[in-house]
Every structure is written in structure tokens, then in C-alpha cells.
Enzyme design. Sequence first.
Site, PDB file in Angstrom:
ATOM      1  N   ASP A 210      16.800 -68.755  12.041  1.00 43.85           N
ATOM      2  CA  ASP A 210      15.870 -69.084  10.974  1.00 43.85           C
ATOM      3  C   ASP A 210      17.272 -69.485   9.451  1.00 43.85           C
ATOM      4  OD1 ASP A 210      13.705 -69.507  12.122  1.00 43.85           O
ATOM      5  OD2 ASP A 210      13.079 -67.331  11.866  1.00 43.85           O
TER       6      ASP A 210
ATOM      7  N   ASP B  67      23.024 -66.973  13.838  1.00 44.90           N
ATOM      8  CA  ASP B  67      21.695 -66.558  13.338  1.00 44.90           C
ATOM      9  C   ASP B  67      20.451 -67.991  13.442  1.00 44.90           C
ATOM     10  OD1 ASP B  67      19.241 -65.103  12.298  1.00 44.90           O
ATOM     11  OD2 ASP B  67      20.315 -66.556  10.078  1.00 44.90           O
TER      12      ASP B  67
END
EC number: 3.1.3.-
Length: 187
Positions: free
Chosen positions: A10, A8
Amino acid sequence: MTRLIILDRDGVLNQDSDAYVKSVEEWIAIDGSAEAVGRLCDAGVTVAVATNQSGLARGYFGQADLDAMHEKMSQLAAQYGGQFAHIAWCPHGPDDCCDCRKPLPGLIEQICTALKLSQADIDNAWMVGDALRDLQAGHSAGCQTALVRTGKGSQSEKKLADDASIAHSPVFDDLATFVDWYLHQPH
């Protein structure tokens, strides 16, 4: 077999913000994340990114802003010998009924297609995130899953046991700690 780590963005690679990361100036790397990507690549691991970016649909930033953030992220990783084999992002909002917004596995499927990976490669891959939806997407695609406590990870850890499909996921302080562990596993 391809060794693959899907990250991922952020909260794993860069600091997250409840107000969204909207510009290259707001994209601030988490300490050790770029070096961790470099260490994975040095070990022959393929690294990809799967990120929800609903700020596009919400009008908070444009495609040029997102491209600039990803260029900054890529350049920083490159300083440590790292590279992202593919960056997949969902530009949709939560009500857009797309098939790519995590927790759906569409972004991971895009990565598989782009990198010409088999299901066996995905079954051996890891999805690393700071939110339950990251792990749920990874699990749905067939990946092994790991949670990091950076970003929203500390809050997500409290809810991990609520979802039996991902409750077994190991938890690490940050991406660097996950990479330390991963590189010492038999492959």
C-alpha cells in the site's frame, strides 16, 4: 547471487487509504507500478512483497478479500511480464506482539526462508517503501533501503533524517522512478 527487490504494497504498488484498502475494488494500482515490476522481472530481478495488513486483525476484511487483492495485483503485474516470487503479509494488529509487523524484520525473514536466500542475497537486496517502518524493517534485516514519495512517502520523507539508520536512503518520486535508477546501477 540473487538480485532481490522487496516492495511494500500500500502506497508503493497501489494507492493507500487511511481507511484501509479493504476490497479488490478498493485496490487501485499506482500508475506505472505494474510496468515497473515487469521491467524488474525482465532484467532478471526477483520481486517480493512485504506488507502489514492489520485490517485482517481489525476485522475490516477477511483472508478471501486479501487473497483477491493479491490476485489482482499479480495479474496486473503479469500483463507486463512481472511476477511476485513471494508475498508476505502480517495479519496482526499493532498491539499483538508479533515478530512480523514492520518495522520488525519478520516479513523479510519469511521471504528469505520461502525463497531460500542467503544473508549475502539480503545484504544486496533493496526494501522499497513509503513509510519509515518499511525502511526500518529493511535496515534491520540487512537490506539497502529506498523511499518513494507515493502513498505516505512525502510525509515520511520529512522525518527520514530523524532516524540515522535510514537517513541515507535515496528518495524517488515513485516505484517506476526507483526502477529506472536501479536498472542503471552496476550489478
